[in-house]
Write a protein that holds these residues in place. Structure first.
Motif, PDB file in Angstrom:
ATOM      1  N   GLU A 149      14.448   4.922   8.211  1.00  0.00           N
ATOM      2  CA  GLU A 149      15.675   5.635   8.453  1.00  0.00           C
ATOM      3  C   GLU A 149      16.199   6.118   7.114  1.00  0.00           C
ATOM      4  N   LYS A 150      16.241   7.423   6.963  1.00  0.00           N
ATOM      5  CA  LYS A 150      16.737   7.920   5.686  1.00  0.00           C
ATOM      6  C   LYS A 150      18.144   8.409   5.883  1.00  0.00           C
ATOM      7  N   GLU A 151      19.014   7.835   5.154  1.00  0.00           N
ATOM      8  CA  GLU A 151      20.380   8.339   5.221  1.00  0.00           C
ATOM      9  C   GLU A 151      20.663   9.088   3.950  1.00  0.00           C
ATOM     10  N   GLU A 152      21.284  10.217   4.099  1.00  0.00           N
ATOM     11  CA  GLU A 152      21.370  11.068   2.919  1.00  0.00           C
ATOM     12  C   GLU A 152      22.800  11.298   2.481  1.00  0.00           C
ATOM     13  N   ALA A 153      22.871  11.823   1.287  1.00  0.00           N
ATOM     14  CA  ALA A 153      24.188  12.141   0.742  1.00  0.00           C
ATOM     15  C   ALA A 153      24.782  13.294   1.522  1.00  0.00           C
ATOM     16  N   PRO A 154      26.072  13.309   1.674  1.00  0.00           N
ATOM     17  CA  PRO A 154      26.732  14.384   2.417  1.00  0.00           C
ATOM     18  C   PRO A 154      26.539  15.737   1.743  1.00  0.00           C
ATOM     19  N   LEU A 155      26.914  16.743   2.460  1.00  0.00           N
ATOM     20  CA  LEU A 155      26.630  18.119   2.078  1.00  0.00           C
ATOM     21  C   LEU A 155      27.115  18.457   0.679  1.00  0.00           C
ATOM     22  N   ASP A 156      28.397  18.328   0.473  1.00  0.00           N
ATOM     23  CA  ASP A 156      28.938  18.675  -0.843  1.00  0.00           C
ATOM     24  C   ASP A 156      29.565  17.447  -1.457  1.00  0.00           C
ATOM     25  N   ALA A 157      28.737  16.450  -1.626  1.00  0.00           N
ATOM     26  CA  ALA A 157      29.276  15.181  -2.091  1.00  0.00           C
ATOM     27  C   ALA A 157      29.891  15.328  -3.465  1.00  0.00           C
ATOM     28  N   PRO A 158      30.937  14.649  -3.706  1.00  0.00           N
ATOM     29  CA  PRO A 158      31.487  14.633  -5.064  1.00  0.00           C
ATOM     30  C   PRO A 158      30.500  13.934  -5.983  1.00  0.00           C
ATOM     31  N   ILE A 159      30.348  14.455  -7.164  1.00  0.00           N
ATOM     32  CA  ILE A 159      29.391  13.885  -8.114  1.00  0.00           C
ATOM     33  C   ILE A 159      30.196  13.110  -9.132  1.00  0.00           C
ATOM     34  N   SER A 160      29.887  11.829  -9.244  1.00  0.00           N
ATOM     35  CA  SER A 160      30.721  10.993 -10.100  1.00  0.00           C
ATOM     36  C   SER A 160      30.421  11.265 -11.564  1.00  0.00           C
ATOM     37  N   ASP A 161      31.446  11.107 -12.368  1.00  0.00           N
ATOM     38  CA  ASP A 161      31.296  11.318 -13.808  1.00  0.00           C
ATOM     39  C   ASP A 161      30.305  10.334 -14.399  1.00  0.00           C
ATOM     40  N   GLU A 205      27.786   8.999 -13.120  1.00  0.00           N
ATOM     41  CA  GLU A 205      26.397   9.359 -12.847  1.00  0.00           C
ATOM     42  C   GLU A 205      25.910  10.410 -13.839  1.00  0.00           C
ATOM     43  N   ILE A 206      26.749  11.360 -14.137  1.00  0.00           N
ATOM     44  CA  ILE A 206      26.353  12.418 -15.069  1.00  0.00           C
ATOM     45  C   ILE A 206      26.249  11.858 -16.474  1.00  0.00           C
TER      46      ILE A 206
END
Lengths: 360, 346
Positions: free
Chosen positions: B311-323, B325-326
């Motif tokens: 079962e692959k659950e994925e990130a939402p369409l326009d997920a906010p990208i955390s600082d 992570e960058i």
């Protein structure tokens, strides 16, 4: 939720995003209402028989702008059975005379040339004159569904960051970047999530590849969102075509992350003209295929040179997809701008391949 | 008054007989009706002449055909392909090496169309060409001229390939038991190659290694007592040919096929053959191959197990990208300086 159409709900959700979100037009070919059949090119799609589940359609569409849905003209419907019947007939007859005209693409208006390539008007006389004269891979009758769904393997997309970039600076301050100006004039950047690679050029243009699989686990996905909006909360089934919808989003999400990295490095990066340039899919028909036979009957589309490459290269005209067909039954499809093209191409080729299935 | 002086039309005054106007040498083209001016290039036949580069290319094609000792008909077809291809915009601009390859590809296409088994490998070695490059030019030629080129004929290939084997005549460096009758070898090799085709060993594979492996088996089976101990490499050495790299693998596959088929013959089953000994009975197996193929390779439709995909659950369409992570991808100032210094050292 009652009284608001699902499309409007969906658009509302999209509107609250940051400025680099693109319009839902990206997913234009998919009808968000049809939970079971997110990819349809014709109403009597081959998937219909397999994925027939009780649908709960929203009540009233009259006010909704459906212009983004693909054209499903009456002509296509009329043409399909005609072409399919006529071409199956020709294949049964074993006549290769049509193919012998080796790719002479007559114009639709060129009916003055009473050639052998006047399929429908000769044999059935029922077809509308809009039958294209280009040799087209024969279309299957809708009832035969392969039941096999090609899996997307790779997506290549491009985006314009719309600002000049100092590649040396980026390579210095970004851990995930490599830059060898003598070898290639772009920074190669990779991120782990989604596992992708990007080529970032000094002009601000960027190419993003990879975007195959997901590893980030989150409770809800877009597919579930849509089902929720339609009134039913269904658990996503991995095998339906909609379940792989994530690939396009993956690519876009990855591209946005790269843009964010570039932004954080101090450049005024934007996110313009995101476009998927190529999609690659693959699947397995699970029976061996006589490539030598296939190249004989589909000469004008196929190229099979075992001295050069073990697979047969099939250039399908409609949709414009290149298929690599191997003796093992594995098929690779590439050249698509939308995933529907991959599915359509496979549904076109499957009955042809079945014709070359041999038990030995 | 119209008059004529010899063949020249003239207008003559009726009263005094003076020539009022003489017939002009017309500039009409062809028939009187056309009334078009004739351009110089057309009147001198410049159009019909081939450009020098085309002539050179055609000559090269003819040379290749002579070297390969191709029949006249093949040469003519190859030349006609070259005449069509060389003036084309797509090919005119090619550099000389590629033009050479183009000529070779015209020859190749002609050979295929006449059933002459010229392999790309042979062409590559003849032209000192890279296979990839040749492949590209060949595909371009086929696409541009819309050529229908049949596949390489294996039967013909067997005959010509075996022609180059040295085992059919006595020679000082070939042991006597190795010498074999050519006709018999060719016939049996053909049968083995056909068998390979039926058992899916040929599709998608390079043809020459299959022919080599088949020839080896055929040759061994015609006199097993003396030849079973001989390896494929030794055989090729004696025959004076190279061992194609995939040939040992093809040989193994052929052995497996033969063993499977032998197991269906009652009198062979009891013998418990292995890949060495099965060759002794190749004649028998080939004799009954139709029956054996059907029995040994009946395909069973196996039930495909449903693959349970995770079962692959994925990130939402326009997920906010955390600082955060960058930021994992960015170097701090100190680190960047250190990196810059380190790079300067390299």
């Amino acid at each position: 939720m009652d009284g608001v159409s699902p499309l409007e709900q969906y658009l509302e959700r999209c509107n609250g995003q940051d400025d680099i979100s693109t319009s839902p037009q990206l997913f234009a070919p998919m009808s968000p209402y049809d939970v079971d059949l997110p990819i349809q090119t014709t109403p009597d799609a081959p998937f219909a028989s397999q994925f027939n589940q009780p649908k709960e359609l929203p009540p009233d569409f009259s006010s909704v702008d459906l212009s983004f849905l693909p054209d499903i003209s009456q002509d296509d419907q009329d043409q399909n059975p005609c072409e399919g019947a006529q071409d199956t007939q020709k294949e049964l007859d074993g006549s290769v005379s049509r193919n012998e005209d080796s790719g002479v693409f007559l114009e639709e208006s060129g009916l003055s040339e009473a050639d052998t390539t006047q399929p429908c008007s000769e044999t059935s006389g029922v077809c509308p004159p809009l039958t294209p004269m280009t040799p087209v891979t024969p279309v299957t009758p809708a009832s035969e569904s392969s039941g096999i769904v090609p899996q997307l393997q790779n997506i290549v997309s491009t985006v314009n960051l719309a600002c000049k970039l100092d590649l040396k600076n980026i390579a210095l301050h970004a851990r995930n970047a490599e830059y060898n100006p003598k070898r290639f004039a772009a920074v190669i950047m990779r991120i782990r999530e989604p596992r992708t690679t990007a080529l970032i050029f000094s002009s601000g243009k960027m190419v993003c590849t990879g975007a195959k699989s997901l590893s980030l686990k989150m409770p809800f996905g877009p597919f579930l969102m849509w089902t929720e909006s339609c009134g039913t909360f269904k658990k996503k089934e991995p095998k339906t075509p909609g379940a792989q919808y994530e690939h396009e989003e993956q690519s876009r999400l990855a591209a946005r992350k790269y843009a964010r990295v570039v932004q954080k490095l101090g450049f005024p990066a934007k996110f313009l003209d995101f476009k998927i340039q190529n999609m690659v899919g693959s699947c397995d028909v699970r029976f061996p295929i006589r490539l030598e036979g296939l190249v004989l009957t589909h000469q004008q589309f196929s190229s099979y040179e075992p001295e050069l490459f073990p697979g047969l290269i099939y250039r399908m005209v409609k949709p414009r997809i290149v298929l690599l067909i191997f003796v093992s039954g594995k098929v690779v499809l590439t050249g698509a701008k939308e995933r529907s093209e991959i599915y359509e191409a496979f549904e076109n080729i499957y009955p042809i391949l079945k014709g070359f299935k041999k038990s030995s | 008054l119209p008059d004529a002086h010899y063949a020249q039309a003239q207008l003559v005054c009726a009263a005094c007989g003076c020539v009022a106007a003489e017939g002009l040498l017309t500039t009409t083209f062809g028939d009187e009706e056309h009334l078009r001016e004739v351009a110089f290039s057309r009147s001198t036949g410049q159009r019909e002449q081939r450009s020098r580069s085309v002539q050179r290319g055609v000559k090269r094609v003819q040379d290749l055909c002579r070297v390969l000792r191709l029949p006249r008909a093949l040469e003519e077809t190859a030349v006609s392909h070259a005449e069509r291809a060389l003036p084309r915009a797509a090919f005119r601009r090619l550099g000389l090496p590629k033009k050479e390859l183009l000529g070779g590809c015209c020859v190749l296409a002609s050979c295929r169309q006449h059933g002459w088994p010229l392999t790309m490998g042979t062409l590559c070695s003849l032209l000192y060409a890279d296979a990839e490059l040749l492949a590209g030019v060949y595909r371009g030629l086929r696409a541009e001229l819309r050529l229908c080129v049949p596949a390489l004929g294996l039967a013909e290939l067997v005959k010509t390939h075996l022609n180059s084997f040295r085992l059919f005549q006595q020679a000082a460096d070939i042991p006597a038991p190795f010498v074999e009758d050519k006709e018999q070898t060719v016939t049996r090799t053909l049968q083995v190659v056909e068998l390979a085709g039926d058992t899916w060993l040929v599709t998608g594979r390079h043809p020459v290694p299959i022919v080599t492996a088949a020839a080896f088996l055929a040759w061994q089976s015609l006199r097993p007592a003396a030849r079973l101990a001989c390896t494929l490499a030794r055989f090729c050495r004696a025959a004076g040919v190279e061992v194609p790299p995939p040939a040992p693998l093809r040989l193994k596959e052929l052995h497996d096929v033969l063993l499977r088929m032998a197991a269906q013959l009652a009198w062979l089953r009891v013998l418990r053959l292995d890949k060495k000994t099965v060759v002794k009975h190749l004649g028998d197996i080939l004799q009954h191959r139709v029956f054996l193929l059907r029995k040994a390779f009946r395909t069973e439709d196996e039930e495909e197990e449903e693959e349970d995909e995770e079962e692959k659950e994925e990130a939402p369409l326009d997920a906010p990208i955390s600082d955060s992570e960058i930021e994992q991808y960015l170097r701090g100032r100190e680190e960047a300086r250190a990196f810059g210094k380190a790079k300067a050292w390299l």
